[in-house]
Motif scaffolding. Structure first.
Motif, PDB file in Angstrom:
ATOM      1  N   PHE A 189       8.205 -26.990  30.949  1.00 45.72           N
ATOM      2  CA  PHE A 189       9.430 -26.263  30.630  1.00 45.72           C
ATOM      3  C   PHE A 189       9.161 -24.789  30.307  1.00 45.72           C
ATOM      4  O   PHE A 189       9.922 -23.922  30.698  1.00 45.72           O
ATOM      5  N   ILE A 235      11.712 -21.318  29.916  1.00 45.76           N
ATOM      6  CA  ILE A 235      12.664 -21.475  28.814  1.00 45.76           C
ATOM      7  C   ILE A 235      11.923 -21.124  27.528  1.00 45.76           C
ATOM      8  O   ILE A 235      10.759 -21.498  27.388  1.00 45.76           O
ATOM      9  N   ILE A 265      10.392 -21.927  21.716  1.00 46.83           N
ATOM     10  CA  ILE A 265      10.883 -22.484  20.455  1.00 46.83           C
ATOM     11  C   ILE A 265      11.902 -23.590  20.732  1.00 46.83           C
ATOM     12  O   ILE A 265      11.914 -24.636  20.085  1.00 46.83           O
ATOM     13  N   ILE A 266      12.728 -23.389  21.764  1.00 46.00           N
ATOM     14  CA  ILE A 266      13.721 -24.405  22.116  1.00 46.00           C
ATOM     15  C   ILE A 266      13.060 -25.616  22.740  1.00 46.00           C
ATOM     16  O   ILE A 266      13.327 -26.764  22.386  1.00 46.00           O
ATOM     17  N   VAL A 267      12.170 -25.348  23.699  1.00 48.40           N
ATOM     18  CA  VAL A 267      11.505 -26.444  24.406  1.00 48.40           C
ATOM     19  C   VAL A 267      10.796 -27.358  23.417  1.00 48.40           C
ATOM     20  O   VAL A 267      10.955 -28.577  23.446  1.00 48.40           O
ATOM     21  N   PHE A 300       5.462 -20.700  20.768  1.00 48.87           N
ATOM     22  CA  PHE A 300       5.569 -21.614  19.642  1.00 48.87           C
ATOM     23  C   PHE A 300       5.133 -23.005  20.068  1.00 48.87           C
ATOM     24  O   PHE A 300       5.227 -23.351  21.244  1.00 48.87           O
ATOM     25  N   GLY A 332      17.319 -35.107  21.511  1.00 46.88           N
ATOM     26  CA  GLY A 332      16.219 -34.291  22.024  1.00 46.88           C
ATOM     27  C   GLY A 332      16.312 -34.121  23.526  1.00 46.88           C
ATOM     28  O   GLY A 332      16.152 -33.020  24.067  1.00 46.88           O
ATOM     29  N   LEU A 337      11.183 -27.632  20.194  1.00 45.65           N
ATOM     30  CA  LEU A 337      12.112 -28.354  19.314  1.00 45.65           C
ATOM     31  C   LEU A 337      12.607 -29.606  20.024  1.00 45.65           C
ATOM     32  O   LEU A 337      12.687 -30.685  19.437  1.00 45.65           O
ATOM     33  N   GLY A 338      12.940 -29.451  21.302  1.00 42.78           N
ATOM     34  CA  GLY A 338      13.430 -30.585  22.093  1.00 42.78           C
ATOM     35  C   GLY A 338      12.374 -31.660  22.241  1.00 42.78           C
ATOM     36  O   GLY A 338      12.636 -32.844  21.996  1.00 42.78           O
ATOM     37  N   THR A 339      11.147 -31.257  22.605  1.00 40.52           N
ATOM     38  CA  THR A 339      10.107 -32.275  22.810  1.00 40.52           C
ATOM     39  C   THR A 339       9.705 -32.900  21.477  1.00 40.52           C
ATOM     40  O   THR A 339       9.303 -34.061  21.447  1.00 40.52           O
ATOM     41  N   LEU A 379      18.999 -31.744  24.373  1.00 42.88           N
ATOM     42  CA  LEU A 379      18.586 -30.358  24.153  1.00 42.88           C
ATOM     43  C   LEU A 379      17.780 -29.837  25.335  1.00 42.88           C
ATOM     44  O   LEU A 379      18.038 -28.743  25.859  1.00 42.88           O
ATOM     45  N   LEU A 380      16.803 -30.647  25.784  1.00 44.13           N
ATOM     46  CA  LEU A 380      15.994 -30.223  26.930  1.00 44.13           C
ATOM     47  C   LEU A 380      16.854 -30.080  28.179  1.00 44.13           C
ATOM     48  O   LEU A 380      16.725 -29.113  28.932  1.00 44.13           O
TER      49      LEU A 380
END
Lengths: 326, 341
Positions: free
Chosen positions: B134, B140, B143-145, B77, A307, B147-149, A310-311
């Protein structure tokens, strides 16, 4: 300097991770000796395990470049693994089973393309639908009370079944890995030398302009979904052969990994930009990181590290591209 | 599906309803229709208690859906809510567990319960803040942020529980909130809280400036900025709001089971997204409602419980879920296109 960083930082990241992983255990093991990260069997093992992700990386990148996404790749993979194992256990020879599974993958991809292009459902929703659908079908194909298609009692998997994913054919690496390399080479050529690559970039960069200049964007996207379906099927075959069973859940979480490697490779999430080969390297980074980390920290650190990666990838991607734009 | 066309027809040219109310009514009638259909097909389905169970069994995902809906309406998202549920639950257990247990997993920080809960909520809000940082500052894609968090939040929970769970050495009052029954019925506190949050959310969404601004931002971010709306601040609030709800849900769930389990809330972020979409929330933003999301949840709940009622293998629910979402999306698109023809 910024330009250099932008072009090569991904190779540097891979290099740094490998150097760190191979130096951390030096007090206990020699370089290149058993136990060290650079031990040849260890490298072969990592590349073998990576085959599914490496197979998928290129096609997924092209789809993202065109501004679309496929969240169903994990389920496509699981369903293909089940179909392949079912064919094999019922006596279908290797090449026929292989070919039929690829056709199934193409059909699943075409179904995604149908939902997105013909029925005009937003890609995220359409592929969330098929994620659920394909997974349900895969689970139903496996009979009740059994978790996967595998050798039970008299019904045995054929002996050739796991050689595709495990048995070294060249430099100690199995067919599955070389297929991944071949797929990547084909897609690199497709991206750089054929109209498909140019059209994909045009569709992702500015769909309206692409359409106005005569590109049939719908057809491009449809073809890309089929290619993603086929590579997901190949990934499923590789995983299934490696584990010697057809597990309907074997692709779970694959969509996250695919998004992750594509981002690490510097593909813009909004489409228009991205390179197949960089995603290949991105996949290597993630696999080296996950497998290599197991020698340093307990397994339950994995989600956190991925994770955070990814960030970090998203943030650095953003910072680097903004630097370049200034 | 015949019910759908009936409710869509009588509106005609008068336009007494907005598109949004129209879709909400549509979703509601689909929910009722699918409930009636299930009642015909599944024995013993048409019961008062079953109807109540459809809501009470889904309080967690409906609560999460509130925050997710607001964010979707604003064009963002939030996939981190499932991870936050795990994180805040695990944190609350860890903070409250008394010190000096027999092993690492039974040893906590020994805080009093109220303090532990506040700190766990702080952890959840920190993830929301990270989302906002983020998305708003680095721009950014959300949806990516998220998913990461989501992975970071669940990852922290897994590290704290060493990949399993913490459930020993807890004071008795820890299990109180999650199992508290209210009004002399079997309805538990979390369900009442969900209902309360739903009502507040509807009021904010319909009647308050904050809610209307959310729609403007989603419908046309540039116009919103030009008319002097502080988009960054607003979206930040929304992320904090959503992660706060997820934090509360996580704390209540771990109180209910008296354990902090790192895999709790797995895939809840997708369910929250799916019910919002079923409820007519547009993925592009600017359109949708909390009431629609609620009925979307009912549709999903009916499908899931009908699968069990029909004694189908649980594997069928994946397929039925897919078909339900597909039909809902297609009906909405079709009905809107027909209405605006």
């Amino acid at each position: 300097m910024a330009q250099f960083l932008r072009n090569y930082y991904i190779y540097l990241v891979l290099l740094v991770i490998i150097v760190i992983l191979s130096l951390t255990n030096l007090d206990r093991f020699d370089l290149f000796a058993r136990g060290n990260f650079l031990y040849d069997r260890n490298i072969i093992n990592i590349l073998r395990v990576s085959a599914p992700l490496l197979t998928l990386a290129g096609a997924f990148t092209l789809l993202m470049v065109s501004g679309y996404i496929d969240l169903s790749v994990g389920s496509t993979m699981g369903l293909s693994a089940v179909i392949y194992a079912m064919l094999a256990i019922n006596g279908v020879p290797f090449l026929a089973a292989f070919g039929l599974t690829m056709v199934c993958g193409a059909l699943l991809g075409a179904f995604n393309g149908l939902l997105v292009v013909k029925l005009k459902i937003t890609p995220v929703i359409a592929t969330l639908i098929t994620l659920s659908l394909f997974k349900g079908i895969a689970l139903l194909l496996v009979q009740d009370g059994v978790s996967a298609i595998k050798s039970i009692g008299d019904i045995k998997m054929p002996t050739w079944f796991n050689s595709y994913g495990r048995e070294g054919v060249l430099m100690g690496l199995p067919m599955a890995f070389w297929v991944a390399v071949a797929v990547t080479i084909i897609l690199v050529v497709a991206q750089n030398r054929t109209l498909l690559g140019k059209y994909a970039a045009a569709t992702g960069g500015n769909p309206i302009a692409a359409k106005l200049s005569g590109i049939q964007t719908g057809r491009v996207v449809f073809v890309l979904y089929i290619i993603v379906g086929v590579t997901a099927a190949l990934a499923g075959i590789a995983r299934s052969s490696f584990m010697s069973l057809g597990d309907p859940l074997s692709g779970d979480g694959m969509e996250l990994n695919a998004i992750l490697i594509v981002l690490i490779g510097g593909t813009a999430f909004s489409g228009g930009e991205g390179r197949v080969f960089r995603s290949f390297i991105g996949a290597l980074i993630i696999m080296v990181l996950t497998v290599g980390m197991l020698t340093l920290v307990p397994a339950y650190f994995q989600t956190l590290v991925i994770g955070a990666a990814l960030l970090a990838a998203a943030a650095s991607n953003h910072l680097i591209s903004r630097k370049a734009a200034e | 599906m015949s019910l759908v066309t009936k409710s869509a027809k009588p509106i005609g040219h008068k336009r007494s309803l907005s598109d949004e109310m129209f879709i909400t009514m549509l979703v509601a009638s689909v929910a009722v229709g699918i409930f009636l259909l299930a009642s015909v097909l599944v024995p013993n389905f048409f019961q008062w208690q079953n109807l109540i169970n459809l809501v009470t069994n889904n309080w967690a995902v409906i609560s999460l859906g509130i925050g997710v809906t607001f964010l979707l309406v604003s064009g963002n998202f939030d996939l981190s809510v499932g991870g936050i549920v795990a994180l805040s639950g695990v944190l609350s257990v860890w903070f409250v567990q008394s010190t000096g247990g027999v092993n690492a997993l039974s040893t906590g920080l020994g805080m009093p319960y109220w303090l532990g809960v506040i700190c766990a909520l702080g952890g959840a809000l920190a993830i929301g803040g990270l989302n906002a940082l983020f998305v708003v500052r680095f721009r950014i894609p959300s949806i990516i942020v998220t998913l990461g968090t989501m992975m970071v939040a669940r990852g922290i929970a897994q590290v704290i529980t060493q990949g399993s769970q913490r459930n020993t050495n807890l004071p008795d009052e820890f299990g109180f909130l999650g199992n508290l029954t209210m009004f002399g019925t079997s309805i538990r506190f979390p369900v009442v809280l969900m209902a309360f949050m739903l009502i507040v959310a509807v009021i904010i969404e319909r009647k308050m400036v904050f809610g209307r601004i959310t729609y403007w931002i989603g419908a046309n971010p540039i116009a919103a900025t030009l008319s002097g709306i502080d988009k960054a601040k607003h979206v930040t609030y929304l992320y904090l709001f959503s992660s706060g709800i997820a934090g509360v849900v996580g704390i209540l769930l771990s109180s209910e089971f008296k354990s902090g389990y790192s895999n709790r809330g797995m895939l809840m972020e997708f369910d929250a997204l799916v019910i919002a979409l079923l409820g007519g929330v547009a993925i592009a933003g600017g359109f949708g409602s909390v009431v629609g999301m609620f009925f979307g949840a009912i549709i999903l709940a009916v499908v899931t419980s009908a699968t069990t009622g029909l004694t189908l293998s649980p594997d069928w629910q994946f397929i039925l879920k897919a078909v339900a979402v597909f039909l809902a999306i297609m009906t909405q698109t079709w009905a809107l296109a027909r209405r605006n023809r």
